[in-house]
Design a protein around this motif. Structure first.
Motif, short mmCIF file in Angstrom:
data_model
loop_
_atom_site.label_atom_id
_atom_site.label_comp_id
_atom_site.label_asym_id
_atom_site.label_seq_id
_atom_site.Cartn_x
_atom_site.Cartn_y
_atom_site.Cartn_z
N GLN A 20 -12.68 61.37 66.36
CA GLN A 20 -14.07 61.11 66.73
C GLN A 20 -14.74 60.36 65.57
O GLN A 20 -14.54 60.72 64.41
N VAL A 21 -15.50 59.33 65.90
CA VAL A 21 -16.32 58.66 64.89
C VAL A 21 -17.76 59.10 65.14
O VAL A 21 -18.27 58.94 66.25
N ARG A 22 -18.38 59.66 64.11
CA ARG A 22 -19.74 60.20 64.26
C ARG A 22 -20.49 60.07 62.94
O ARG A 22 -19.88 59.86 61.89
N PRO A 23 -21.84 60.20 63.00
CA PRO A 23 -22.60 60.18 61.76
C PRO A 23 -22.14 61.29 60.83
O PRO A 23 -21.81 62.39 61.30
N ALA A 24 -22.12 61.01 59.54
CA ALA A 24 -21.70 62.03 58.57
C ALA A 24 -22.70 63.17 58.53
O ALA A 24 -23.90 62.97 58.73
N ARG A 25 -22.17 64.37 58.28
CA ARG A 25 -23.02 65.56 58.13
C ARG A 25 -22.89 66.04 56.68
O ARG A 25 -21.92 65.71 55.99
N PRO A 26 -23.86 66.86 56.25
CA PRO A 26 -23.81 67.33 54.86
C PRO A 26 -22.46 67.95 54.49
O PRO A 26 -21.97 67.76 53.38
N GLU A 27 -21.84 68.66 55.42
CA GLU A 27 -20.58 69.34 55.10
C GLU A 27 -19.40 68.37 54.92
O GLU A 27 -18.32 68.77 54.50
N ASP A 28 -19.61 67.10 55.26
CA ASP A 28 -18.54 66.10 55.10
C ASP A 28 -18.47 65.56 53.67
O ASP A 28 -17.56 64.81 53.32
N ASP A 39 -9.63 66.04 53.87
CA ASP A 39 -10.11 67.38 53.56
C ASP A 39 -10.38 68.12 54.85
O ASP A 39 -10.55 67.53 55.90
N ARG A 40 -10.46 69.42 54.73
CA ARG A 40 -10.87 70.23 55.87
C ARG A 40 -12.36 70.01 56.07
O ARG A 40 -13.11 69.83 55.14
N GLU A 41 -12.75 70.06 57.29
CA GLU A 41 -14.16 69.84 57.64
C GLU A 41 -14.64 71.07 58.37
O GLU A 41 -13.87 71.76 59.05
N GLY A 42 -15.95 71.38 58.20
CA GLY A 42 -16.51 72.64 58.68
C GLY A 42 -16.12 72.99 60.09
O GLY A 42 -15.73 74.10 60.38
N SER A 43 -16.17 72.02 61.02
CA SER A 43 -15.93 72.34 62.41
C SER A 43 -14.44 72.29 62.75
O SER A 43 -14.08 72.33 63.92
N VAL A 62 -15.61 63.05 52.01
CA VAL A 62 -15.98 61.64 51.84
C VAL A 62 -15.77 61.22 50.40
O VAL A 62 -15.21 60.15 50.12
N MET A 63 -16.18 62.06 49.47
CA MET A 63 -16.02 61.73 48.04
C MET A 63 -14.55 61.54 47.68
O MET A 63 -14.19 60.68 46.89
N ARG A 64 -13.69 62.32 48.30
CA ARG A 64 -12.25 62.18 48.03
C ARG A 64 -11.71 60.85 48.56
O ARG A 64 -10.86 60.22 47.95
N LEU A 65 -12.22 60.44 49.71
CA LEU A 65 -11.74 59.18 50.31
C LEU A 65 -12.08 57.97 49.44
O LEU A 65 -11.42 56.94 49.52
N VAL A 66 -13.12 58.12 48.64
CA VAL A 66 -13.57 56.99 47.82
C VAL A 66 -12.47 56.52 46.86
O VAL A 66 -12.43 55.35 46.48
N SER A 67 -11.55 57.40 46.51
CA SER A 67 -10.47 56.99 45.60
C SER A 67 -9.63 55.87 46.20
O SER A 67 -8.90 55.18 45.50
N ARG A 68 -9.75 55.65 47.50
CA ARG A 68 -9.02 54.58 48.18
C ARG A 68 -9.58 53.20 47.84
O ARG A 68 -9.00 52.18 48.21
N LEU A 69 -10.73 53.18 47.17
CA LEU A 69 -11.43 51.91 46.98
C LEU A 69 -11.04 51.16 45.70
O LEU A 69 -11.71 50.20 45.33
N SER A 70 -9.97 51.57 45.05
CA SER A 70 -9.59 50.89 43.81
C SER A 70 -8.58 49.76 44.06
O SER A 70 -8.22 49.04 43.14
N GLY A 71 -8.18 49.59 45.30
CA GLY A 71 -7.14 48.60 45.62
C GLY A 71 -7.58 47.17 45.34
O GLY A 71 -8.67 46.76 45.72
N GLY A 72 -6.72 46.44 44.63
CA GLY A 72 -6.95 45.02 44.42
C GLY A 72 -8.01 44.68 43.40
O GLY A 72 -8.38 43.52 43.25
N VAL A 73 -8.52 45.68 42.68
CA VAL A 73 -9.56 45.42 41.68
C VAL A 73 -9.01 44.48 40.60
O VAL A 73 -7.86 44.61 40.16
N VAL A 133 -27.99 63.25 49.67
CA VAL A 133 -29.10 63.95 49.03
C VAL A 133 -30.30 63.85 49.97
O VAL A 133 -30.96 62.82 50.03
N PRO A 134 -30.56 64.91 50.76
CA PRO A 134 -31.56 64.80 51.82
C PRO A 134 -32.94 64.40 51.32
O PRO A 134 -33.60 63.56 51.93
#
Ligand SMILES: CC(C)(COP(=O)(O)OP(=O)(O)OC[C@H]1O[C@@H](n2cnc3c(N)ncnc32)[C@H](O)[C@@H]1OP(=O)(O)O)[C@@H](O)C(=O)NCCC(=O)NCCS
Length: 173
Positions: A9-17, A79-83, A21-32, A54-55
Motif C-alpha cells: 500500500q502507498v499511503r501518507p506517512a504517519r508518525p509511527e513510520d 522496519d516493522r510498522e505499527g499496524s 523512514v530514517m533507516r531507508l535514507v541510507s539508500r541515498l548515498s548511491g553514486g555520490v 515534527v508536528p
C-alpha cells in the motif's frame, strides 16, 4: 520481497513510520561524487525528512510510504510498522519557486528498500508525489540525483523525466 509481501500500500506517512523512514535514507548515498562525503549526504537527507515528522513545525509538503503487508522483517532499509506492515519505500515532495518565477514541485528523497527494488514501488511512490504536485496546481515536478547514480537516472528516464541541467564541480587545489 517474499510471496507474503506482494500486497503493498502507498499511503501518507504517519508518525509511527518515522524510524523506518530514517533507516531507508541510507539508500541515498548511491553514486555520490567522490569529492563529497556520502555520509554527509545521507545525514542531510535524514534532517530534511525528519522535519516532516515534527508536528509543531508544520512543514509544508508531503511524505508517502510504501508499506508491505505480511510478516515484517528486520534489517537494512526496512522496519516493522505499527499496524503490522513493513515500510519498504519512501518519497518526499514539496514546492519551491523556480528561478524563472513559477512555483513548482520537487521530489526531495525517494528510496526503496534494497530487497524490494524492481517491483514497481518506485513508480508508485513517484506517482503519489506527482498526484500531490497536481493537487498543488503546479506545472512541473523536478528532482535532482547524483550524476553517478546510474540506476536512478535510468529509473527517472523510464518514468518520463527529462534531464534539464548538469552541475559541474572542480575540486580546487
Ligand atoms: C531508483 C529507485 C527508487 C527505483 O525504485 P524501484 O522500485 O526499483 O523502481 P521500479 O520497480 O518502479 O522501476 C520502474 C522502471 O524504472 C526502470 N529502472 C528501475 N531501476 C532500474 C535500474 N536499476 N536500472 C535500469 N532501469 C531501472 C525500469 O525501466 C523499471 O521498469 P522494469 O523493472 O519493468 O524494467 C531504487 O532503485 C532506489 O531506491 N535506489 C536507491 C535510492 C536512490 O537512488 N534514489 C533516487 C535518488 S534521489
Amino acid at each position: 520481497m517474499t510471496a507474503e509481501h506482494t500486497e503493498v500500500q502507498v499511503r501518507p506517512a504517519r508518525p509511527e513510520d518515522r524510524d523506518a523512514v530514517m533507516r531507508l535514507v541510507s539508500r541515498l548515498s548511491g553514486g555520490v561524487a567522490e569529492w563529497r562525503d556520502p555520509e554527509a549526504v545521507v545525514e542531510a537527507a535524514r534532517q530534511w525528512l525528519a522535519g516532516y515528522f515534527v508536528p509543531e513545525r508544520k512543514q509544508p509538503g508531503a511524505v508517502f510510504v510504501a508499506v508491505a503487508a505480511g510478516q515484517a522483517r528486520d534489517g537494512e532499509g526496512s522496519d516493522r510498522e505499527g499496524s503490522g506492515g513493513e515500510v519498504v519505500g519512501v518519497v518526499s515532495v514539496n514546492t519551491h519557486r523556480h528561478f524563472t518565477g513559477p512555483m513548482e514541485a520537487y521530489v526531495g528523497e525517494l528510496a526503496v528498500a534494497s530487497h524490494a527494488v524492481r517491483m514497481g514501488l518506485g513508480r508508485r511512490l513517484l506517482s503519489a508525489a506527482e498526484d500531490w504536485a497536481r493537487g498543488q496546481g503546479v506545472r512541473h515536478l523536478t528532482l535532482e540525483t547524483a550524476a553517478g547514480n546510474t540506476a536512478a537516472r535510468r529509473f527517472y528516464t523510464a518514468m518520463g523525466y527529462g534531464e534539464e541541467a548538469i552541475r559541474f564541480t572542480r575540486v580546487l587545489d
